[in-house]
Write a protein that holds these residues in place. Structure first.
Motif, PDB file in Angstrom:
ATOM      1  N   SER A  43       0.842  -1.195   0.000  1.00  0.00           N
ATOM      2  CA  SER A  43       0.000   0.000   0.000  1.00  0.00           C
ATOM      3  C   SER A  43       0.879   1.249   0.000  1.00  0.00           C
ATOM      4  CB  SER A  43      -0.908   0.011   1.229  1.00  0.00           C
ATOM      5  OG  SER A  43      -0.188   0.427   2.374  1.00  0.00           O
ATOM      6  N   GLU A  44       0.256   2.400  -0.119  1.00  0.00           N
ATOM      7  CA  GLU A  44       0.978   3.675  -0.052  1.00  0.00           C
ATOM      8  C   GLU A  44       0.900   4.273   1.343  1.00  0.00           C
ATOM      9  OE1 GLU A  44      -0.023   6.371  -3.204  1.00  0.00           O
ATOM     10  OE2 GLU A  44       0.070   4.791  -4.704  1.00  0.00           O
ATOM     11  N   LEU A  45       0.529   3.462   2.342  1.00  0.00           N
ATOM     12  CA  LEU A  45       0.359   3.960   3.703  1.00  0.00           C
ATOM     13  C   LEU A  45       1.690   4.064   4.426  1.00  0.00           C
ATOM     14  CD1 LEU A  45      -2.774   1.898   4.795  1.00  0.00           C
ATOM     15  CD2 LEU A  45      -2.704   4.237   3.910  1.00  0.00           C
ATOM     16  N   SER A  46       1.805   5.125   5.214  1.00  0.00           N
ATOM     17  CA  SER A  46       2.955   5.325   6.081  1.00  0.00           C
ATOM     18  C   SER A  46       2.436   5.670   7.469  1.00  0.00           C
ATOM     19  CB  SER A  46       3.825   6.471   5.563  1.00  0.00           C
ATOM     20  OG  SER A  46       3.145   7.711   5.680  1.00  0.00           O
ATOM     21  N   VAL A  47       3.269   5.516   8.478  1.00  0.00           N
ATOM     22  CA  VAL A  47       2.865   5.862   9.840  1.00  0.00           C
ATOM     23  C   VAL A  47       2.503   7.342   9.907  1.00  0.00           C
ATOM     24  CG1 VAL A  47       3.646   6.084  12.225  1.00  0.00           C
ATOM     25  CG2 VAL A  47       4.135   3.986  10.953  1.00  0.00           C
ATOM     26  N   GLY A  48       3.368   8.209   9.386  1.00  0.00           N
ATOM     27  CA  GLY A  48       3.092   9.644   9.422  1.00  0.00           C
ATOM     28  C   GLY A  48       1.846  10.013   8.650  1.00  0.00           C
ATOM     29  N   GLY A  49       1.653   9.407   7.494  1.00  0.00           N
ATOM     30  CA  GLY A  49       0.463   9.684   6.688  1.00  0.00           C
ATOM     31  C   GLY A  49      -0.815   9.236   7.375  1.00  0.00           C
ATOM     32  N   LEU A  50      -0.777   8.076   8.023  1.00  0.00           N
ATOM     33  CA  LEU A  50      -1.966   7.601   8.736  1.00  0.00           C
ATOM     34  C   LEU A  50      -2.325   8.538   9.880  1.00  0.00           C
ATOM     35  CD1 LEU A  50      -1.249   3.793   8.682  1.00  0.00           C
ATOM     36  CD2 LEU A  50      -3.314   4.892   7.770  1.00  0.00           C
ATOM     37  N   ILE A  51      -1.334   8.981  10.624  1.00  0.00           N
ATOM     38  CA  ILE A  51      -1.614   9.912  11.726  1.00  0.00           C
ATOM     39  C   ILE A  51      -2.175  11.212  11.160  1.00  0.00           C
ATOM     40  CG2 ILE A  51      -0.609  11.280  13.594  1.00  0.00           C
ATOM     41  CD1 ILE A  51       1.379   8.901  14.000  1.00  0.00           C
ATOM     42  N   LYS A  52      -1.564  11.725  10.107  1.00  0.00           N
ATOM     43  CA  LYS A  52      -2.040  12.963   9.491  1.00  0.00           C
ATOM     44  C   LYS A  52      -3.488  12.802   9.017  1.00  0.00           C
ATOM     45  CE  LYS A  52      -0.946  16.043   5.632  1.00  0.00           C
ATOM     46  NZ  LYS A  52      -0.090  16.202   4.460  1.00  0.00           N
ATOM     47  N   HIS A  53      -3.815  11.662   8.430  1.00  0.00           N
ATOM     48  CA  HIS A  53      -5.174  11.404   7.966  1.00  0.00           C
ATOM     49  C   HIS A  53      -6.168  11.409   9.129  1.00  0.00           C
ATOM     50  CE1 HIS A  53      -8.653   9.500   6.164  1.00  0.00           C
ATOM     51  NE2 HIS A  53      -8.564   8.541   7.069  1.00  0.00           N
ATOM     52  N   ARG A  92      -0.375  11.309   3.213  1.00  0.00           N
ATOM     53  CA  ARG A  92       1.078  11.382   3.028  1.00  0.00           C
ATOM     54  C   ARG A  92       1.667  12.456   3.930  1.00  0.00           C
ATOM     55  NH1 ARG A  92      -1.480  10.922  -1.524  1.00  0.00           N
ATOM     56  NH2 ARG A  92      -1.063   9.214  -2.932  1.00  0.00           N
ATOM     57  N   LEU A  93       2.784  12.133   4.535  1.00  0.00           N
ATOM     58  CA  LEU A  93       3.555  13.121   5.278  1.00  0.00           C
ATOM     59  C   LEU A  93       4.461  13.787   4.252  1.00  0.00           C
ATOM     60  CD1 LEU A  93       4.140  14.217   8.134  1.00  0.00           C
ATOM     61  CD2 LEU A  93       5.937  12.497   8.315  1.00  0.00           C
ATOM     62  N   GLY A  94       4.145  15.031   3.925  1.00  0.00           N
ATOM     63  CA  GLY A  94       4.864  15.729   2.870  1.00  0.00           C
ATOM     64  C   GLY A  94       6.312  15.995   3.224  1.00  0.00           C
ATOM     65  N   PRO A  95       7.145  16.291   2.231  1.00  0.00           N
ATOM     66  CA  PRO A  95       8.573  16.533   2.464  1.00  0.00           C
ATOM     67  C   PRO A  95       8.834  17.762   3.336  1.00  0.00           C
ATOM     68  CG  PRO A  95       8.005  16.958   0.166  1.00  0.00           C
ATOM     69  CD  PRO A  95       6.786  16.386   0.815  1.00  0.00           C
ATOM     70  N   ASP A  96       7.884  18.692   3.371  1.00  0.00           N
ATOM     71  CA  ASP A  96       8.044  19.895   4.182  1.00  0.00           C
ATOM     72  C   ASP A  96       7.385  19.754   5.552  1.00  0.00           C
ATOM     73  OD1 ASP A  96       5.535  19.777   2.972  1.00  0.00           O
ATOM     74  OD2 ASP A  96       5.283  21.951   3.018  1.00  0.00           O
ATOM     75  N   GLU A  97       6.812  18.589   5.841  1.00  0.00           N
ATOM     76  CA  GLU A  97       6.152  18.349   7.123  1.00  0.00           C
ATOM     77  C   GLU A  97       7.029  17.473   8.011  1.00  0.00           C
ATOM     78  OE1 GLU A  97       1.473  18.146   6.269  1.00  0.00           O
ATOM     79  OE2 GLU A  97       2.632  16.628   5.192  1.00  0.00           O
ATOM     80  N   THR A  98       6.856  17.633   9.309  1.00  0.00           N
ATOM     81  CA  THR A  98       7.573  16.786  10.255  1.00  0.00           C
ATOM     82  C   THR A  98       6.578  15.979  11.064  1.00  0.00           C
ATOM     83  OG1 THR A  98       7.551  18.431  12.022  1.00  0.00           O
ATOM     84  CG2 THR A  98       9.422  18.499  10.463  1.00  0.00           C
ATOM     85  N   LEU A  99       7.047  14.879  11.561  1.00  0.00           N
ATOM     86  CA  LEU A  99       6.226  14.070  12.452  1.00  0.00           C
ATOM     87  C   LEU A  99       5.843  14.899  13.680  1.00  0.00           C
ATOM     88  CD1 LEU A  99       4.981  11.307  12.962  1.00  0.00           C
ATOM     89  CD2 LEU A  99       7.180  10.568  13.893  1.00  0.00           C
ATOM     90  N   GLU A 100       6.786  15.660  14.181  1.00  0.00           N
ATOM     91  CA  GLU A 100       6.536  16.508  15.347  1.00  0.00           C
ATOM     92  C   GLU A 100       5.391  17.499  15.088  1.00  0.00           C
ATOM     93  OE1 GLU A 100       8.910  19.667  18.249  1.00  0.00           O
ATOM     94  OE2 GLU A 100       9.958  18.733  16.578  1.00  0.00           O
ATOM     95  N   SER A 101       5.353  18.098  13.896  1.00  0.00           N
ATOM     96  CA  SER A 101       4.293  19.067  13.597  1.00  0.00           C
ATOM     97  C   SER A 101       2.931  18.380  13.470  1.00  0.00           C
ATOM     98  CB  SER A 101       4.621  19.866  12.330  1.00  0.00           C
ATOM     99  OG  SER A 101       4.560  19.052  11.173  1.00  0.00           O
ATOM    100  N   VAL A 102       2.909  17.193  12.898  1.00  0.00           N
ATOM    101  CA  VAL A 102       1.647  16.454  12.776  1.00  0.00           C
ATOM    102  C   VAL A 102       1.144  16.042  14.163  1.00  0.00           C
ATOM    103  CG1 VAL A 102       0.599  14.325  11.881  1.00  0.00           C
ATOM    104  CG2 VAL A 102       2.071  15.709  10.410  1.00  0.00           C
ATOM    105  N   LEU A 103       2.050  15.604  15.027  1.00  0.00           N
ATOM    106  CA  LEU A 103       1.637  15.222  16.384  1.00  0.00           C
ATOM    107  C   LEU A 103       1.187  16.443  17.187  1.00  0.00           C
ATOM    108  CD1 LEU A 103       4.365  12.544  17.154  1.00  0.00           C
ATOM    109  CD2 LEU A 103       1.937  12.136  16.641  1.00  0.00           C
TER     110      LEU A 103
END
Length: 194
Positions: A45-55, A87-98
């Motif tokens: 799939s195209e799923l990532s941990v960061g993308g799932l949290i962002k979703h 998707r967790l974009g290239p300009d996004e951080t995990l920290e910012s999504v959390l």
């Protein structure tokens, strides 16, 4: 927060605590990951941990807009954002999504605290293909149950993705995050040398 929800005082408290618990286990899937690891899509799939949290963050925020009956974006714009939110974009951080997740969780708690009756109607938005056409309204209670369901579903997806990223699984990660001592049956997760 440990692996189980503590005793609850009433229905509202129970719904919010179970939602909080599911948020927590979803967040744990990102524990110790770098931004690059959070972007990885290690399965078919195209799923990532960061993308799932962002979703999930975007979904919860959108449902609170629905509860408040705020104007909805046009369907085409909503669909584009929906796809981008996986998707967790290239300009996004995990920290910012959390951090955004924390803000959305606080907003949800504030909105729900301001609603006297969890049976209050939440009109079904029109023109959304996956929403029922034969139901006029859900309730706030239904929305909270739906958010618990959505968050739990995606926490499960994130568990699988995380295990593919570095072998980390739920309870060892929880043990590491909460500082549990190592026992014969549980070794807290730690990063593996590259």
């Amino acid at each position: 927060m440990a692996g189980n929800v503590p005793p609850v005082a009433d229905e509202r408290d129970g719904l919010l605590r179970y939602l909080e618990q599911q948020r927590y286990v979803l967040r744990l899937t990102a524990y110790g990951l770098t931004d690059e690891q959070a972007r990885l899509t290690p399965t078919k799939s195209e799923l990532s941990v960061g993308g799932l949290i962002k979703h999930v963050v975007s979904t919860e925020d959108g449902w609170m807009d629905t509860v408040l009956q705020l104007p909805q974006k046009p369907f085409a714009e909503s669909m584009r954002e929906y796809q981008e939110n996986y998707r967790l974009g290239p300009d996004e951080t995990l920290e910012s999504v959390l951090a955004r997740y924390d803000a959305v969780a606080a907003r949800t708690a504030e909105i729900i605290a301001g609603i006297d009756d969890l049976g209050q109607a939440v009109p079904v938005p029109q023109g959304v293909p996956w929403f029922p056409k034969d139901v006029e309204a859900w309730s706030v209670r239904w929305v909270l149950l739906h958010l618990i369901q959505e968050t739990a579903r995606h926490a499960g997806h994130a568990d699988i993705i995380r295990e593919h990223v570095d072998g980390g699984t739920a309870f060892p990660i929880m043990a590491a995050a909460e500082g549990w001592p190592e026992t014969p049956w549980m070794k807290p997760w730690s990063p593996q040398p590259a």
